[in-house]
Design an enzyme around this catalytic site. Structure first.
Site, PDB file in Angstrom:
ATOM      1  N   GLY A  33     -35.789  48.280 -20.105  1.00 14.02           N
ATOM      2  CA  GLY A  33     -34.391  47.902 -20.284  1.00 14.02           C
ATOM      3  C   GLY A  33     -34.057  47.810 -21.758  1.00 14.02           C
TER       4      GLY A  33
ATOM      5  CD  GLN B  79     -33.044  44.650 -26.816  1.00 18.56           C
ATOM      6  OE1 GLN B  79     -32.660  45.073 -25.718  1.00 18.56           O
ATOM      7  NE2 GLN B  79     -34.325  44.488 -27.108  1.00 18.56           N
TER       8      GLN B  79
ATOM      9  CB  CYS C 128     -38.522  41.143 -26.135  1.00 24.32           C
ATOM     10  SG  CYS C 128     -36.873  41.579 -26.738  1.00 24.32           S
TER      11      CYS C 128
ATOM     12  CD  GLU D  69     -32.932  44.427 -21.185  1.00 24.46           C
ATOM     13  OE1 GLU D  69     -32.264  44.348 -22.241  1.00 24.46           O
ATOM     14  OE2 GLU D  69     -34.172  44.512 -21.201  1.00 24.46           O
TER      15      GLU D  69
ATOM     16  CG  HIS E 206     -31.599  41.150 -25.033  1.00 20.54           C
ATOM     17  ND1 HIS E 206     -32.020  40.752 -26.278  1.00 20.54           N
ATOM     18  CD2 HIS E 206     -32.693  41.698 -24.430  1.00 20.54           C
ATOM     19  CE1 HIS E 206     -33.313  41.046 -26.426  1.00 20.54           C
ATOM     20  NE2 HIS E 206     -33.747  41.609 -25.316  1.00 20.54           N
TER      21      HIS E 206
HETATM   22 NI    NI Z   1     -35.686  42.191 -24.941  1.00 24.80          NI
END
Ligand code: NI
Length: 186
Positions: A46, A51, A88, A131, A134
């Protein structure tokens, strides 16, 4: 469509909340394609827009052969608890045990704005929760009581001089090194 650099821990953009997506045009489609290419290249299961430095409510998850485009995703139901190793792509070289919900149900939109519902457990359920975190500026390390809970797994490859020491430490903790390296990353 491009493979882009993934931001790593310490970059403040990882802590931004994703803004809701209201326009389902070319810019969104490019972002989803970049997320997908970058996730697959990593490789990971993912990747979320923050990011890549984009504070938008967009992520992709791919478990098995199913690619999920998650635009404005929300968890609408969750059941049970599940504790497992997790990593991650923004925190390379480490994993840790994190307790997540065992089953989750997510409502999201696809790139065209069409609403859909997806249910996930196991690896898929964990990836969805990771996700979506995030998109709230949240990282799995936020769940740890202490940095000591981070388990080094090395960055892979034969050039890793400390690989034997890393494997010895994993075995001391009762973790199969191969499994630690194959753990879900997103
Ligand atoms: Ni992550």
């Amino acid at each position: 469509m491009s493979v882009l650099p993934i931001l790593t821990l310490g970059d403040p953009r990882l802590r931004l909340r994703g803004e809701p997506v209201e326009s389902f045009g070319k810019l969104l489609h490019h972002l989803i394609d970049d997320l997908t290419d970058t996730m697959r290249h990593a490789p990971g299961v993912g990747l979320a827009a923050p990011q890549l430095g984009e504070a938008l409510d967009v992520a992709v998850v791919e478990v098995g052969d199913r690619l999920l485009e998650l635009v404005n995703p929300r968890i609408v139901r969750a059941e049970g608890d599940d504790r497992d190793l997790e990593g991650c792509l923004s925190i390379p070289g480490f994993v840790a045990y994190v307790t997540r919900r065992e089953h989750v149900w997510v409502v999201a939109q696809n790139r065209l704005g069409r609403k859909y519902k997806v249910a996930g457990s196991g690896l898929l359920g964990r990836a969805l929760q990771h996700e979506l975190d995030h998109l709230q500026g949240k990282l799995y390390i936020d769940y740890l009581a202490s940095p000591d809970e981070l388990i080094p797994v090395g960055r892979g490859g034969d050039e890793d001089e400390d690989a034997d020491a890393v494997d010895a430490e994993l075995e001391r903790r009762g973790i199969d090194p191969e499994r630690a390296k194959a753990v879900s990353r997103g």
